[in-house]
Design a protein around this motif. Structure first.
Motif, PDB file in Angstrom:
ATOM      1  N   ASP A   1       0.844  -1.197   0.000  1.00 28.15           N
ATOM      2  CA  ASP A   1       0.000   0.000   0.000  1.00 28.15           C
ATOM      3  C   ASP A   1       0.878   1.245   0.000  1.00 28.15           C
ATOM      4  N   LEU A   2       0.293   2.382  -0.330  1.00 28.14           N
ATOM      5  CA  LEU A   2       1.010   3.645  -0.277  1.00 28.14           C
ATOM      6  C   LEU A   2       1.218   4.048   1.175  1.00 28.14           C
ATOM      7  N   THR A   3       2.332   4.676   1.464  1.00 26.80           N
ATOM      8  CA  THR A   3       2.637   5.042   2.851  1.00 26.80           C
ATOM      9  C   THR A   3       3.161   6.466   2.941  1.00 26.80           C
ATOM     10  N   ILE A   4       2.994   7.028   4.141  1.00 25.64           N
ATOM     11  CA  ILE A   4       3.573   8.339   4.441  1.00 25.64           C
ATOM     12  C   ILE A   4       5.090   8.238   4.449  1.00 25.64           C
ATOM     13  N   GLU A   5       5.601   7.129   5.007  1.00 22.43           N
ATOM     14  CA  GLU A   5       7.045   6.943   5.160  1.00 22.43           C
ATOM     15  C   GLU A   5       7.763   6.940   3.823  1.00 22.43           C
ATOM     16  N   ASN A   6       7.105   6.410   2.785  1.00 21.05           N
ATOM     17  CA  ASN A   6       7.706   6.385   1.449  1.00 21.05           C
ATOM     18  C   ASN A   6       7.385   7.641   0.644  1.00 21.05           C
ATOM     19  N   GLY A   7       6.730   8.615   1.292  1.00 24.21           N
ATOM     20  CA  GLY A   7       6.457   9.888   0.637  1.00 24.21           C
ATOM     21  C   GLY A   7       5.345   9.847  -0.388  1.00 24.21           C
ATOM     22  N   GLU A   8       4.518   8.778  -0.368  1.00 27.18           N
ATOM     23  CA  GLU A   8       3.506   8.600  -1.414  1.00 27.18           C
ATOM     24  C   GLU A   8       2.146   9.179  -1.046  1.00 27.18           C
ATOM     25  N   ILE A   9       1.903   9.372   0.240  1.00 24.98           N
ATOM     26  CA  ILE A   9       0.700  10.066   0.684  1.00 24.98           C
ATOM     27  C   ILE A   9       1.091  11.068   1.763  1.00 24.98           C
ATOM     28  N   THR A  10       0.312  12.102   1.882  1.00 25.28           N
ATOM     29  CA  THR A  10       0.565  13.114   2.906  1.00 25.28           C
ATOM     30  C   THR A  10      -0.032  12.641   4.231  1.00 25.28           C
ATOM     31  N   PRO A  11       0.345  13.259   5.349  1.00 26.89           N
ATOM     32  CA  PRO A  11      -0.263  12.882   6.633  1.00 26.89           C
ATOM     33  C   PRO A  11      -1.772  13.088   6.674  1.00 26.89           C
ATOM     34  N   SER A  12      -2.303  13.909   5.774  1.00 29.71           N
ATOM     35  CA  SER A  12      -3.759  14.076   5.694  1.00 29.71           C
ATOM     36  C   SER A  12      -4.375  13.097   4.702  1.00 29.71           C
ATOM     37  N   LEU A  13      -3.592  12.078   4.300  1.00 29.68           N
ATOM     38  CA  LEU A  13      -4.042  10.951   3.472  1.00 29.68           C
ATOM     39  C   LEU A  13      -4.330  11.332   2.030  1.00 29.68           C
ATOM     40  N   LYS A  14      -3.686  12.382   1.553  1.00 32.78           N
ATOM     41  CA  LYS A  14      -3.810  12.788   0.156  1.00 32.78           C
ATOM     42  C   LYS A  14      -2.688  12.135  -0.651  1.00 32.78           C
ATOM     43  N   VAL A  15      -3.029  11.547  -1.801  1.00 29.95           N
ATOM     44  CA  VAL A  15      -2.040  10.848  -2.622  1.00 29.95           C
ATOM     45  C   VAL A  15      -1.136  11.848  -3.325  1.00 29.95           C
ATOM     46  N   LYS A  16       0.171  11.601  -3.251  1.00 28.92           N
ATOM     47  CA  LYS A  16       1.150  12.386  -4.012  1.00 28.92           C
ATOM     48  C   LYS A  16       1.339  11.688  -5.360  1.00 28.92           C
ATOM     49  N   ARG A  17       0.533  12.071  -6.294  1.00 26.74           N
ATOM     50  CA  ARG A  17       0.432  11.379  -7.579  1.00 26.74           C
ATOM     51  C   ARG A  17       1.777  11.247  -8.283  1.00 26.74           C
ATOM     52  N   LYS A  18       2.517  12.339  -8.362  1.00 23.55           N
ATOM     53  CA  LYS A  18       3.794  12.319  -9.089  1.00 23.55           C
ATOM     54  C   LYS A  18       4.819  11.428  -8.401  1.00 23.55           C
ATOM     55  N   VAL A  19       4.801  11.424  -7.064  1.00 25.69           N
ATOM     56  CA  VAL A  19       5.746  10.579  -6.328  1.00 25.69           C
ATOM     57  C   VAL A  19       5.471   9.110  -6.626  1.00 25.69           C
ATOM     58  N   VAL A  20       4.202   8.736  -6.597  1.00 24.80           N
ATOM     59  CA  VAL A  20       3.833   7.341  -6.879  1.00 24.80           C
ATOM     60  C   VAL A  20       4.255   6.963  -8.295  1.00 24.80           C
ATOM     61  N   GLU A  21       3.974   7.839  -9.243  1.00 29.39           N
ATOM     62  CA  GLU A  21       4.339   7.536 -10.632  1.00 29.39           C
ATOM     63  C   GLU A  21       5.852   7.414 -10.794  1.00 29.39           C
ATOM     64  N   ASN A  22       6.598   8.266 -10.106  1.00 31.73           N
ATOM     65  CA  ASN A  22       8.064   8.179 -10.182  1.00 31.73           C
ATOM     66  C   ASN A  22       8.578   6.902  -9.512  1.00 31.73           C
ATOM     67  N   ASN A  23       7.947   6.494  -8.414  1.00 33.13           N
ATOM     68  CA  ASN A  23       8.376   5.285  -7.712  1.00 33.13           C
ATOM     69  C   ASN A  23       8.125   4.022  -8.527  1.00 33.13           C
ATOM     70  N   TYR A  24       7.148   4.091  -9.423  1.00 37.56           N
ATOM     71  CA  TYR A  24       6.781   2.894 -10.198  1.00 37.56           C
ATOM     72  C   TYR A  24       6.876   3.158 -11.704  1.00 37.56           C
ATOM     73  N   THR A  25       7.916   3.873 -12.104  1.00 36.15           N
ATOM     74  CA  THR A  25       8.106   4.206 -13.517  1.00 36.15           C
ATOM     75  C   THR A  25       8.170   2.951 -14.378  1.00 36.15           C
ATOM     76  N   ASP A  26       8.971   1.980 -13.978  1.00 37.17           N
ATOM     77  CA  ASP A  26       9.136   0.759 -14.788  1.00 37.17           C
ATOM     78  C   ASP A  26       7.821   0.001 -14.905  1.00 37.17           C
ATOM     79  N   LEU A  27       7.066  -0.048 -13.820  1.00 36.56           N
ATOM     80  CA  LEU A  27       5.787  -0.754 -13.846  1.00 36.56           C
ATOM     81  C   LEU A  27       4.811  -0.066 -14.795  1.00 36.56           C
ATOM     82  N   LEU A  28       4.801   1.269 -14.773  1.00 34.05           N
ATOM     83  CA  LEU A  28       3.937   2.018 -15.686  1.00 34.05           C
ATOM     84  C   LEU A  28       4.347   1.807 -17.135  1.00 34.05           C
ATOM     85  N   GLU A  29       5.647   1.823 -17.382  1.00 36.26           N
ATOM     86  CA  GLU A  29       6.109   1.605 -18.756  1.00 36.26           C
ATOM     87  C   GLU A  29       5.664   0.242 -19.267  1.00 36.26           C
TER      88      GLU A  29
END
Length: 608
Positions: free
Chosen positions: A570-598
């Motif tokens: 799952d997405l986590t605050i610790e990995n910088g993928e969601i904010t403490p207010s539970l908002k998704v950091k879309r660009k961070v997630v996409e950057n973390n999974y670039t190969d999977l998206l490709e």
């Protein structure tokens, strides 16, 4: 909506002082203590606030200097905040999940002189960065260990304040009298979904405007008889605005930021109002739907029938139309069989939830409304003190964020961007003149970055301006709308990130709701496998794919999800993928999974 909004107070501290005069012996706050809860009256709260304010003065804090709070949501956070403001200083907010480096950046950028740190773990973050923090001279800890010098316990600071009060009885009133409406009250640092966080400068006048605007709402919104449950991060402006609303109206608040205790606490506390982020409602929705399915075919058919009846009632209520006798009888049966049990989970006295911080799926909102658990979605930003639009208990429309708060002016740029002007708009970003000029125009309009439109006086948000997807075929897609539909249809999904900007079609990254998928796995012969193992199982993929097909059936062709991947965690605050207010950091997630998206665009790669 434009109405004159003025406050009889010069500062938040003066508003608190008046509240104490009017409600001295009434309950103000309730907080966990041992195995139960303990309460403080407004008078008792004020005594502690005064001791903290004078204690800060004793350690050298002067007018408008900054004091940071690095702690989770708890009663002491509010005491510290009100103590800082009553000392004539300003509060800098820091999420307790912040790394030592992030803490150091905010403390240094804000030039904070004092930090309230929750415990030894938070103090250690500061100790390791001490060489980078020349302005920081005192740390005050709620639960940590004092060294009698650089680190003091909160009770030690309060004792210094009481000693100073005995020596200089007029000092506290002098401190309050020196606070001006335009003095800085709060530096709220944005959670940084893109780029480095910005310190949003909010004054006493900003918060007073919000408090008066909330008070001017329909009388059904907030009353002295309400009991609020407050768990939201107080480092976030959404939590802060609920603090201000309470000061103005005088109702008690139960404070506990431990999300793991939230569901267990609600039947005990029995609140009448609570604010939350959409992810909380999504998790409850997933659990209710999966439990109904696990009860067998008959139970699930009854559940779906009840939801259908409830939805009809909800839509009639939204349009202020009468409900016929047959539907009323059906709803009474549905309520007895299904909905009463859901309301009992929330304590049985809940009048409504307020949802903010991120978009709420209209389908999920309608489900709760059908069950008699109204979710009033609102809208605002850190830069507008959070409270800008809201649905009301007596005047709401699901799928919108409600009508403007009293005193708010709204306009739209040519591209549909929402522009806001009112007394809650920030005074700028701290030490960032260029960013301030880009967000605030010469006429005082704040440019929100959100796209929307007015419908019969209600604001509908269509998407974040920067999040809009434009496919390589030139078609626009609002990803949050597609994501919301998916969450409403699939009870096994945690988060969904729709991708497709400058791509030939849309794809999605999916995380699973760990509790829901674990139960499904046990019921379908996959045993007690881990999240990571289940994410790789073909039956799980087939399950999610069936819901993707269901969502796609209701979308325009260019919006459909052509391919998807289930993330191994799952997405986590610790990995910088969601904010403490539970908002998704879309660009961070996409950057973390670039190969999977490709990998979801194989034909495109081959063509290159």
């Amino acid at each position: 909506m434009k109405a004159e909004i003025t406050s009889p107070y010069r500062s938040v501290s003066e508003m608190l002082q008046r509240r104490v005069e009017e409600s001295a012996d009434r309950e103000a706050y309730r907080y966990p203590a041992g195995t139960g809860w303990q309460s403080l009256t407004w008078a008792q709260t004020f005594e502690r606030v005064r001791a903290i304010a004078l204690g800060l003065h004793a350690v050298g804090i002067e007018s408008q200097q900054r004091c940071a709070i690095l702690a989770s949501t708890r009663f002491e956070w509010i005491l510290a905040d009100l103590g800082i403001l009553s000392a004539g200083a300003a509060t800098t907010t820091i999420y307790p999940s912040s790394t030592p480096e992030e803490c150091a950046y905010i403390i240094a950028d804000s030039q904070s002189q004092v930090v309230f740190a929750e415990d030894d773990e938070q103090v250690d973050k500061l100790r390791g960065q001490r060489a980078e923090l020349p302005d920081l001279h005192t740390v005050i800890t709620f639960d940590g260990t004092s060294d009698g010098d650089w680190v003091l316990r909160l009770d030690e600071v309060e004792e210094r304040g009481r000693t100073l009060a005995a020596q200089q009885p007029e000092l506290f009133d002098e401190l309050l009298g020196g606070i001006e409406p335009e003095h800085l009250a709060t530096l709220v640092y944005t959670s940084g979904t893109t780029g480095r966080p910005k310190g949003v400068r909010l004054t006493h006048a900003n918060w007073l405007y919000v408090a008066e605007s909330m008070d001017a709402l329909d009388e059904s919104m907030l009353t002295e008889q309400d009991l609020q449950y407050l768990w939201l991060p107080l480092s976030h402006v959404f939590g802060k605005v609920m603090e201000m609303g309470q000061l103005r109206k005088g109702f008690p608040t139960a404070v506990d930021g431990n999300v793991d205790r939230l569901i267990d606490n609600l039947p005990v506390v029995q609140p009448t109002i609570m604010a939350a982020a959409p992810r909380i409602f999504e998790k409850v929705y997933n659990k209710v739907v999966t439990q109904a399915k696990e009860g067998g075919a008959l139970k699930y058919r009854i559940f779906r029938w009840a939801c259908g009846v409830g939805a009809r009632v909800s839509r009639l209520n939204q349009r202020h139309q009468p409900i016929d006798l047959r539907t009323r009888i059906q709803y009474a049966i549905a309520d007895r069989l299904v909905f009463q049990k859901l309301r009992a989970r929330f304590g049985g006295r809940l009048r409504y939830f307020i949802s903010g911080s991120a978009p709420l799926s209209p389908e999920i909102a309608e489900f709760f409304d059908a069950a008699g658990v109204r979710i009033l979605e609102g809208y605002g930003l850190t830069e507008t003190c959070a409270a800008t639009f809201v649905n009301l208990p007596t005047d709401y429309r699901i799928g919108t964020v409600g009508r403007p708060f009293p005193g708010t002016e709204i306009s739209f740029a040519e591209d549909g961007e929402i522009l806001i002007r009112n007394g809650a708009v920030m005074h700028g970003y701290h030490r960032m003149p260029e960013e301030t000029a880009a967000a605030l125009d010469e006429d005082g309009w704040f440019h929100t970055g959100d796209i929307g439109a007015m419908e019969d006086g209600f604001l509908r948000i269509t998407d974040r301006k920067k999040d809009l997807i434009k496919t390589s075929g030139g078609k626009y897609v609002a990803p949050q709308s597609v994501e919301g539909r998916f969450k409403a249809v699939c009870p096994y999904v945690g988060n969904v990130i729709v991708h497709g900007d400058e791509r030939p079609y849309c794809t999605a990254l999916v995380t699973l709701d760990e509790e829901a998928i674990a139960q499904w796995a046990r019921d379908n012969g996959l045993g007690d496998r881990s999240y990571e193992q289940l994410a790789a199982e073909e039956p799980v993929r087939a399950l999610i794919e069936s819901y993707v097909d269901e969502v796609n059936a209701g979308l325009a062709r260019h919006e459909t999800i052509k391919s998807f991947a289930i993330l191994p965690r799952d997405l986590t605050i610790e990995n910088g993928e969601i904010t403490p207010s539970l908002k998704v950091k879309r660009k961070v997630v996409e950057n973390n999974y670039t190969d999977l998206l490709e990998g979801l665009y194989p034909n495109v790669r081959q063509a290159l």
